[in-house]
Motif scaffolding. Sequence first.
Motif, PDB file in Angstrom:
ATOM      1  N   ASP A   7       0.824  -1.211   0.000  1.00  9.39           N
ATOM      2  CA  ASP A   7       0.000   0.000   0.000  1.00  9.39           C
ATOM      3  C   ASP A   7       0.859   1.263   0.000  1.00  9.39           C
ATOM      4  OD1 ASP A   7      -2.199  -1.666   0.067  1.00  9.39           O
ATOM      5  OD2 ASP A   7      -2.681  -1.279   2.182  1.00  9.39           O
ATOM      6  N   SER A   8       2.016   1.189   0.638  1.00 10.29           N
ATOM      7  CA  SER A   8       2.894   2.359   0.750  1.00 10.29           C
ATOM      8  C   SER A   8       3.902   2.437  -0.385  1.00 10.29           C
ATOM      9  CB  SER A   8       3.633   2.314   2.093  1.00 10.29           C
ATOM     10  OG  SER A   8       2.724   2.257   3.152  1.00 10.29           O
ATOM     11  N   ARG A   9       3.854   1.467  -1.285  1.00 10.80           N
ATOM     12  CA  ARG A   9       4.782   1.424  -2.421  1.00 10.80           C
ATOM     13  C   ARG A   9       6.243   1.476  -1.962  1.00 10.80           C
ATOM     14  NH1 ARG A   9       1.507   3.176  -7.428  1.00 10.80           N
ATOM     15  NH2 ARG A   9      -0.558   3.174  -6.516  1.00 10.80           N
ATOM     16  N   LEU A  10       6.568   0.524  -1.080  1.00 11.08           N
ATOM     17  CA  LEU A  10       7.932   0.379  -0.578  1.00 11.08           C
ATOM     18  C   LEU A  10       8.459  -0.980  -1.050  1.00 11.08           C
ATOM     19  CD1 LEU A  10       7.247   1.734   3.024  1.00 11.08           C
ATOM     20  CD2 LEU A  10       8.532   2.904   1.213  1.00 11.08           C
ATOM     21  N   PRO A  11       8.911  -1.059  -2.295  1.00 12.75           N
ATOM     22  CA  PRO A  11       9.237  -2.358  -2.886  1.00 12.75           C
ATOM     23  C   PRO A  11      10.370  -3.125  -2.193  1.00 12.75           C
ATOM     24  CG  PRO A  11       9.967  -0.586  -4.329  1.00 12.75           C
ATOM     25  CD  PRO A  11       9.154   0.032  -3.231  1.00 12.75           C
ATOM     26  N   VAL A  12      11.351  -2.429  -1.652  1.00 15.11           N
ATOM     27  CA  VAL A  12      12.446  -3.146  -0.979  1.00 15.11           C
ATOM     28  C   VAL A  12      11.924  -3.836   0.277  1.00 15.11           C
ATOM     29  CG1 VAL A  12      14.665  -2.898   0.210  1.00 15.11           C
ATOM     30  CG2 VAL A  12      14.275  -1.698  -1.945  1.00 15.11           C
ATOM     31  N   LEU A  13      11.116  -3.115   1.053  1.00 15.03           N
ATOM     32  CA  LEU A  13      10.550  -3.729   2.252  1.00 15.03           C
ATOM     33  C   LEU A  13       9.535  -4.817   1.902  1.00 15.03           C
ATOM     34  CD1 LEU A  13      10.200  -0.600   4.544  1.00 15.03           C
ATOM     35  CD2 LEU A  13      11.803  -2.492   4.783  1.00 15.03           C
ATOM     36  N   GLU A  14       8.824  -4.631   0.825  1.00 18.90           N
ATOM     37  CA  GLU A  14       7.896  -5.670   0.373  1.00 18.90           C
ATOM     38  C   GLU A  14       8.682  -6.932   0.002  1.00 18.90           C
ATOM     39  OE1 GLU A  14       4.523  -6.436  -3.101  1.00 18.90           O
ATOM     40  OE2 GLU A  14       5.348  -4.421  -2.844  1.00 18.90           O
ATOM     41  N   ALA A  15       9.764  -6.760  -0.743  1.00 14.68           N
ATOM     42  CA  ALA A  15      10.587  -7.906  -1.141  1.00 14.68           C
ATOM     43  C   ALA A  15      11.207  -8.581   0.083  1.00 14.68           C
ATOM     44  CB  ALA A  15      11.670  -7.465  -2.120  1.00 14.68           C
ATOM     45  N   GLU A  16      11.690  -7.779   1.044  1.00 13.52           N
ATOM     46  CA  GLU A  16      12.241  -8.352   2.279  1.00 13.52           C
ATOM     47  C   GLU A  16      11.187  -9.168   3.014  1.00 13.52           C
ATOM     48  OE1 GLU A  16      14.018  -5.351   4.770  1.00 13.52           O
ATOM     49  OE2 GLU A  16      15.385  -4.718   3.176  1.00 13.52           O
ATOM     50  N   THR A  17       9.964  -8.685   2.987  1.00 15.04           N
ATOM     51  CA  THR A  17       8.869  -9.408   3.635  1.00 15.04           C
ATOM     52  C   THR A  17       8.632 -10.743   2.942  1.00 15.04           C
ATOM     53  OG1 THR A  17       7.845  -7.326   4.312  1.00 15.04           O
ATOM     54  CG2 THR A  17       6.438  -9.285   4.322  1.00 15.04           C
ATOM     55  N   TYR A  18       8.656 -10.755   1.615  1.00 10.43           N
ATOM     56  CA  TYR A  18       8.497 -12.018   0.888  1.00 10.43           C
ATOM     57  C   TYR A  18       9.603 -12.998   1.260  1.00 10.43           C
ATOM     58  CZ  TYR A  18       5.048  -9.772  -2.196  1.00 10.43           C
ATOM     59  OH  TYR A  18       3.946  -9.139  -2.698  1.00 10.43           O
ATOM     60  N   LEU A  19      10.833 -12.499   1.377  1.00  7.99           N
ATOM     61  CA  LEU A  19      11.941 -13.388   1.752  1.00  7.99           C
ATOM     62  C   LEU A  19      11.744 -13.950   3.160  1.00  7.99           C
ATOM     63  CD1 LEU A  19      15.097 -11.594   0.295  1.00  7.99           C
ATOM     64  CD2 LEU A  19      14.023 -13.712  -0.507  1.00  7.99           C
ATOM     65  N   LYS A  20      11.274 -13.108   4.071  1.00  9.56           N
ATOM     66  CA  LYS A  20      11.012 -13.580   5.438  1.00  9.56           C
ATOM     67  C   LYS A  20       9.886 -14.617   5.443  1.00  9.56           C
ATOM     68  CE  LYS A  20      12.658  -9.506   7.912  1.00  9.56           C
ATOM     69  NZ  LYS A  20      13.706 -10.142   8.683  1.00  9.56           N
ATOM     70  N   LYS A  21       8.847 -14.381   4.629  1.00  6.29           N
ATOM     71  CA  LYS A  21       7.767 -15.370   4.537  1.00  6.29           C
ATOM     72  C   LYS A  21       8.289 -16.669   3.934  1.00  6.29           C
ATOM     73  CE  LYS A  21       3.594 -14.256   3.110  1.00  6.29           C
ATOM     74  NZ  LYS A  21       2.547 -13.613   2.263  1.00  6.29           N
ATOM     75  N   GLY A  22       9.142 -16.539   2.919  1.00  9.02           N
ATOM     76  CA  GLY A  22       9.735 -17.730   2.314  1.00  9.02           C
ATOM     77  C   GLY A  22      10.513 -18.537   3.333  1.00  9.02           C
TER      78      GLY A  22
END
Length: 178
Positions: A56-71
Motif C-alpha cells: 500500500d505504501s509502495r515500498l518495494p524493498v521492504l515488500e521484497a524483504e517481507t516475501y523473503l522472510k515469509k519464504g
Amino acid sequence: IQINNNMFKAVLLSKEAYDKTSLIKSYHNLATWHEGNSTLDSTIYYLEHAEKVSKDSRLPVLEAETYLKKGDAYKQRGDYGKAMAEDFKALELYEKIDNQLGIAKCYTQLCDILYYQEKYEEGADYCQKAIDIQKALDVPKELAISYRYKADNLLILERYDEALSTINSAIAVLKDAG
C-alpha cells in the motif's frame, strides 16, 4: 513477555506516527519473535500485515524483504512450494527495481530451499548466480554464505574437490574481511 509487549507498543507508535517503514519493521520483529517461539502461524500473520503495508505504501524493498522472510518461515515449516513462491515474488520485485543485492539474496535463499528438496544441481546453480553478483558488490558476509550453501550442494553431489574449493573460498572471503 516484556519483549513482546514492547514490540506491540512499537507497532502502535508506528501507526500513530504514520511511519510506514517503522511499522513494517515492527511487524518483521514480531514475526521473528514468534518464529523463534515456534508459533509459525503468528509469524505468517505479522508478515502478511507487513506485506500489506509495504504494498500500500509502495515500498518495494521492504515488500521484497517481507516475501523473503515469509519464504524462510515456510521453509522452516517444510512447505517448500510456498517458500519458493515467496522467494520468486521477492526476486521479481528486486529485478523490477534493479536491486542486485536483493537479487543475490533471493538466489541464495532459493539455493537453500532447493537443497532441502534434494535438487542439489539446481541449488548449486542458483548459489553461483548469487556468488557472481556478490563478488561484484563486495559483500563478504553474503558471499561467504552463498559459497557455503553451494559447497553443501556439491558435497551431496559427491563433487568433493569442487566442494572443498568452494568452502575454502568462503573461509578466504571471511578471513580477508577480518
